[in-house]
Motif scaffolding. Structure first.
Motif, mmCIF file in Angstrom:
data_model
loop_
_atom_site.group_PDB
_atom_site.id
_atom_site.type_symbol
_atom_site.label_atom_id
_atom_site.label_comp_id
_atom_site.label_asym_id
_atom_site.label_seq_id
_atom_site.Cartn_x
_atom_site.Cartn_y
_atom_site.Cartn_z
ATOM 1 N N LYS A 457 0.829 -1.221 0.000
ATOM 2 C CA LYS A 457 0.000 0.000 0.000
ATOM 3 C C LYS A 457 0.861 1.268 0.000
ATOM 4 O O LYS A 457 0.556 2.249 0.695
ATOM 5 C CB LYS A 457 -0.969 0.001 1.187
ATOM 6 C CG LYS A 457 -1.958 -1.160 1.174
ATOM 7 C CD LYS A 457 -2.995 -1.021 2.255
ATOM 8 C CE LYS A 457 -3.973 -2.194 2.211
ATOM 9 N NZ LYS A 457 -4.736 -2.244 0.960
ATOM 10 N N LYS A 458 1.946 1.238 -0.786
ATOM 11 C CA LYS A 458 2.874 2.376 -0.821
ATOM 12 C C LYS A 458 2.862 3.024 -2.206
ATOM 13 O O LYS A 458 2.758 2.342 -3.218
ATOM 14 C CB LYS A 458 4.295 1.910 -0.483
ATOM 15 C CG LYS A 458 4.469 1.401 0.950
ATOM 16 C CD LYS A 458 5.887 0.942 1.200
ATOM 17 C CE LYS A 458 6.201 -0.318 0.407
ATOM 18 N NZ LYS A 458 7.526 -0.878 0.768
ATOM 19 N N ASP A 459 2.957 4.356 -2.220
ATOM 20 C CA ASP A 459 3.133 5.113 -3.462
ATOM 21 C C ASP A 459 4.619 5.352 -3.686
ATOM 22 O O ASP A 459 5.408 5.378 -2.734
ATOM 23 C CB ASP A 459 2.403 6.456 -3.377
ATOM 24 C CG ASP A 459 0.894 6.294 -3.486
ATOM 25 O OD1 ASP A 459 0.418 5.138 -3.392
ATOM 26 O OD2 ASP A 459 0.198 7.308 -3.649
ATOM 27 N N ARG A 460 5.001 5.568 -4.946
ATOM 28 C CA ARG A 460 6.384 5.959 -5.239
ATOM 29 C C ARG A 460 6.416 6.639 -6.610
ATOM 30 O O ARG A 460 5.487 6.504 -7.412
ATOM 31 C CB ARG A 460 7.330 4.754 -5.214
ATOM 32 C CG ARG A 460 7.189 3.774 -6.355
ATOM 33 C CD ARG A 460 8.185 2.626 -6.197
ATOM 34 N NE ARG A 460 8.287 1.781 -7.384
ATOM 35 C CZ ARG A 460 7.465 0.792 -7.683
ATOM 36 N NH1 ARG A 460 6.456 0.508 -6.889
ATOM 37 N NH2 ARG A 460 7.649 0.076 -8.780
ATOM 38 N N ILE A 461 7.482 7.349 -6.845
ATOM 39 C CA ILE A 461 7.703 8.027 -8.119
ATOM 40 C C ILE A 461 8.851 7.321 -8.843
ATOM 41 O O ILE A 461 9.916 7.111 -8.256
ATOM 42 C CB ILE A 461 8.056 9.519 -7.923
ATOM 43 C CG1 ILE A 461 6.890 10.259 -7.249
ATOM 44 C CG2 ILE A 461 8.396 10.169 -9.252
ATOM 45 C CD1 ILE A 461 5.649 10.398 -8.096
ATOM 46 N N VAL A 462 8.607 6.944 -10.091
ATOM 47 C CA VAL A 462 9.651 6.314 -10.903
ATOM 48 C C VAL A 462 9.844 7.130 -12.177
ATOM 49 O O VAL A 462 9.048 8.010 -12.489
ATOM 50 C CB VAL A 462 9.296 4.850 -11.248
ATOM 51 C CG1 VAL A 462 9.134 4.020 -9.986
ATOM 52 C CG2 VAL A 462 8.033 4.777 -12.092
ATOM 53 N N MET A 463 10.895 6.799 -12.892
ATOM 54 C CA MET A 463 11.207 7.533 -14.120
ATOM 55 C C MET A 463 10.285 7.140 -15.266
ATOM 56 O O MET A 463 9.837 5.991 -15.350
ATOM 57 C CB MET A 463 12.662 7.251 -14.514
ATOM 58 C CG MET A 463 12.925 5.797 -14.877
ATOM 59 S SD MET A 463 14.664 5.456 -15.179
ATOM 60 C CE MET A 463 15.299 5.449 -13.509
ATOM 61 N N LEU A 464 9.991 8.107 -16.130
ATOM 62 C CA LEU A 464 9.343 7.828 -17.413
ATOM 63 C C LEU A 464 10.419 7.948 -18.479
ATOM 64 O O LEU A 464 10.928 9.037 -18.738
ATOM 65 C CB LEU A 464 8.225 8.840 -17.681
ATOM 66 C CG LEU A 464 7.584 8.780 -19.076
ATOM 67 C CD1 LEU A 464 6.897 7.429 -19.298
ATOM 68 C CD2 LEU A 464 6.587 9.921 -19.263
ATOM 69 N N PRO A 465 10.822 6.836 -19.107
ATOM 70 C CA PRO A 465 11.909 6.891 -20.094
ATOM 71 C C PRO A 465 11.593 7.866 -21.229
ATOM 72 O O PRO A 465 10.484 7.845 -21.792
ATOM 73 C CB PRO A 465 11.987 5.442 -20.595
ATOM 74 C CG PRO A 465 11.401 4.614 -19.501
ATOM 75 C CD PRO A 465 10.325 5.462 -18.899
ATOM 76 N N TYR A 466 12.551 8.706 -21.565
ATOM 77 C CA TYR A 466 12.360 9.675 -22.646
ATOM 78 C C TYR A 466 12.064 8.973 -23.969
ATOM 79 O O TYR A 466 11.321 9.490 -24.808
ATOM 80 C CB TYR A 466 13.618 10.544 -22.808
ATOM 81 C CG TYR A 466 13.874 11.482 -21.647
ATOM 82 C CD1 TYR A 466 13.282 12.742 -21.593
ATOM 83 C CD2 TYR A 466 14.715 11.109 -20.602
ATOM 84 C CE1 TYR A 466 13.504 13.601 -20.537
ATOM 85 C CE2 TYR A 466 14.948 11.957 -19.531
ATOM 86 C CZ TYR A 466 14.339 13.204 -19.504
ATOM 87 O OH TYR A 466 14.565 14.051 -18.443
ATOM 88 N N SER A 467 12.636 7.789 -24.155
ATOM 89 C CA SER A 467 12.548 7.098 -25.438
ATOM 90 C C SER A 467 11.152 6.587 -25.762
ATOM 91 O O SER A 467 10.879 6.248 -26.915
ATOM 92 C CB SER A 467 13.534 5.926 -25.463
ATOM 93 O OG SER A 467 13.311 5.067 -24.370
ATOM 94 N N ILE A 468 10.248 6.499 -24.764
ATOM 95 C CA ILE A 468 8.911 5.967 -25.065
ATOM 96 C C ILE A 468 7.818 7.032 -24.946
ATOM 97 O O ILE A 468 6.634 6.704 -25.063
ATOM 98 C CB ILE A 468 8.557 4.776 -24.144
ATOM 99 C CG1 ILE A 468 8.461 5.221 -22.680
ATOM 100 C CG2 ILE A 468 9.540 3.648 -24.303
ATOM 101 C CD1 ILE A 468 7.879 4.147 -21.777
#
Length: 584
Positions: A457-468
């Motif tokens: 039940k945890k939120d987190r922020i991850v990267m959005l790859p520029y290539s997609i």
């Protein structure tokens, strides 16, 4: 120990079934022989052949063969003939290669074949006749060689195209004519004029409505695809949430078939709040599955545990794991009151299941379930439950190289399938996080993805790859999904995790890789490649959503950096020896 031997039909083939009371030593012997335990039949079984029959008779002494005709048992003396196992216990049937080729099921006449096939013709499905039968290798190969005949693995039935040529070929193979109805050839039968689907209230729970369908397999298969659909065996009808959106969905799905939708629901019965959200649906389904397996003797104990878990807002997977582990503990202790079971008995029980070969993970689940029950349910705060923790096997995760990942992505042609694998690898997502990803969670301007309510039940922020980014925007225009990034078969429903795993399996197969990889392998590869690129392990921990850095450090054991720089002493010895030879 007395063992009853039966000829059984299990997993589409005849087997030798061994029925006996629980005995640890006997079970160990059976495992060494290659026997498998069937939970559905509550017996051990081996493949149905002479070798296994002789092996059983030589290993065990007190054997009985059950006669299925008069339900009596008779003791075995060596290889005593029996009407239950005639082709194994008698010597007139030899398992040489020539006889297996012509008659693999050891059937010597056509009349016997007709009896043992147990052919059953089922209702038509669109342009197909549907029938089922017991598996016979030769006949099955001949059927599947006919153009227009298919095997449906989900329903375990044969499907034959409804035309005269297929009918003639199939009936010749089965040696039964007529088998299919006369002149029952395929025409456009998608329209069912004069038929109606009846909607009625469900008095037991007003949040649901009863749906009564005509006896057409096509219509029944269609309603089963509604994600919240349940079947009531008592009322012989389907149950769906009494919500306006579900009613509209029924209208849209069955309109092409010209089926009349007879709404017999009271005015105001359909309400928006009757539509359960995904969390509510998962928990209710899990709870229903649990209590379907719970006997009366354990009902009160399991009910208290379920209520406590739900009150603490634990996930459906935790609910399933804890209750199933605790139920196993109760069952093995004859459903005694847990308050009367001592710690010494718990330790002895845990030792016995480890001795039986249970995995360390299953052992930990049982310990966790017991800790939870005694501390949270019984509220025994002064009671210290100190049980030994089974030592876990230290297994390294499977990791793909960058070249292997690229090889997998290249063989996927479907844009949707390719994108879900790319985003799974590029952001290190779990498969559950891929399918529940929503458009509002993708922060295009910040090039980040907000993962909400993930594991624990945890939120987190991850990267959005520029290539997609461009691929995502093009995909959105192409498929026009509304809520979820990867929608399922029906609008507003997420893609299933099973479908994602199926996409990955097909990609692995097409790529020709020998590694056994799943969607989670892409997540392992993401972490390993970041570590090899010099990313601090604490950042990787945050990207993966690990609560402890210890979980993330496993990737330090599989990186190429850690191994490529280390030279084997054998290589050093050989190099030194070669240098000496050159000098000499």
């Amino acid at each position: 120990m007395q063992i009853i031997v039966k000829k059984i039909w299990h997993r589409d083939a005849h087997r030798i079934g061994l029925f006996l009371k629980y005995d640890n030593a006997t079970n160990s012997q059976l495992r060494k022989m290659g026997a498998v335990f069937s939970k559905s039949l509550r017996c051990w079984y081996l493949d149905y052949n002479v070798f296994n029959y002789k092996l059983i008779s030589q290993t065990f002494e007190n054997l009985l063969i059950e006669n299925p005709k008069n339900k009596e048992t008779q003791p075995l003396a060596g290889l005593t003939p029996s009407r239950d196992l005639p082709d194994i216990a008698t010597s007139k049937f030899q398992l040489d290669s020539s006889q297996q080729k012509n008659n693999p099921e050891h059937i010597t006449d056509i009349d016997s074949l007709k009896t043992k096939m147990r052919l059953e013709l089922l209702p038509n499905l669109g342009k197909y006749w549907v029938f089922k039968m017991h598996y016979f290798q030769t006949i099955s190969k001949q059927l599947l060689a006919v153009k227009g005949v298919y095997w449906n693995a989900n329903y375990k039935v044969y499907m034959a195209m409804r035309n005269a040529k297929v009918q003639e070929q199939v009936e010749n193979i089965l040696n039964i004519s007529p088998f299919f109805p006369a002149n029952d050839y395929y025409k456009n039968e998608s329209v069912f004029n004069g038929e109606e689907i009846i909607l009625q209230p469900h008095p037991e729970d007003l949040k649901w409505m009863e749906v009564y369908l005509p006896p057409y397999l096509v219509l029944r298969e269609k309603i089963k695809r509604f994600s919240m659909c349940r079947y009531s065996t008592v009322k012989n009808c389907y149950l769906l949430p009494a919500a306006p959106s579900v009613y509209e969905g029924l209208l849209l799905q069955f309109e092409p078939h010209n089926v009349l939708l007879s709404n017999q629901l009271p005015k105001g019965y359909l309400m928006k709040q009757n539509l359960p959200n995904r969390k509510q649906l998962d928990l209710s389904q899990t709870k229903s599955r649990i209590f379907n397996q719970v006997p009366d003797a354990a009902h009160d104990y399991i009910s208290q545990m379920v209520d406590t878990i739900l009150a603490l807002n634990y996930s459906s997977s935790t609910l399933q794991t804890y209750t199933s582990s605790f139920l196993k503990f109760l069952k093995d202790n004859q459903y005694r009151d847990p308050k009367t079971i001592t710690q010494a008995e718990m330790t002895k029980y845990l030792a016995s299941i480890m001795e039986r070969g249970l995995s360390a993970t299953s052992g930990h689940s049982i310990v966790n379930a017991l800790q939870f029950y005694y501390q949270q349910v019984l509220k025994l705060k002064n009671f210290e439950l100190s049980l030994p923790r089974p030592k876990k096997e230290k297994k390294l995760p499977t990791v793909l190289t960058m070249e292997e990942c690229l090889q997998i992505f290249r063989v996927v042609d479907n844009p949707k399938h390719k994108l879900l694998l790319l985003i799974g690898y590029g952001a290190g997502l779990r498969v559950s996080e891929i399918v529940t990803l929503q458009w509002q969670d993708i922060l295009f301007t910040e090039h980040k993805i907000h993962i909400k309510n993930a594991k624990g039940k945890k939120d987190r922020i991850v990267m959005l790859p520029y290539s997609i980014v461009n691929t995502l925007e093009y995909y959105r225009k192409l498929y026009q999904p509304n809520h979820y990034v990867f929608e399922g078969q029906f609008a507003g429903e997420p893609y299933s995790t099973g479908s994602v795993q199926s996409v990955m399996r097909e990609a692995i197969k097409k790529s020709g890789l020998s590694k056994k990889a799943t969607v989670h392998t892409l997540r392992h590869s993401f972490a390993t490649h970041l570590l090899e690129g010099g990313t601090d392990i604490r950042y990787i921990q945050k990207f993966l959503g690990h609560a402890s850095i210890k979980t993330t450090t496993i990737y330090t054991h599989v990186t190429k950096m850690a191994t490529d720089k280390v030279t084997s002493p054998l290589d050093s010895l050989v190099d030194e020896n070669n240098k000496k030879r050159l000098i000499d």
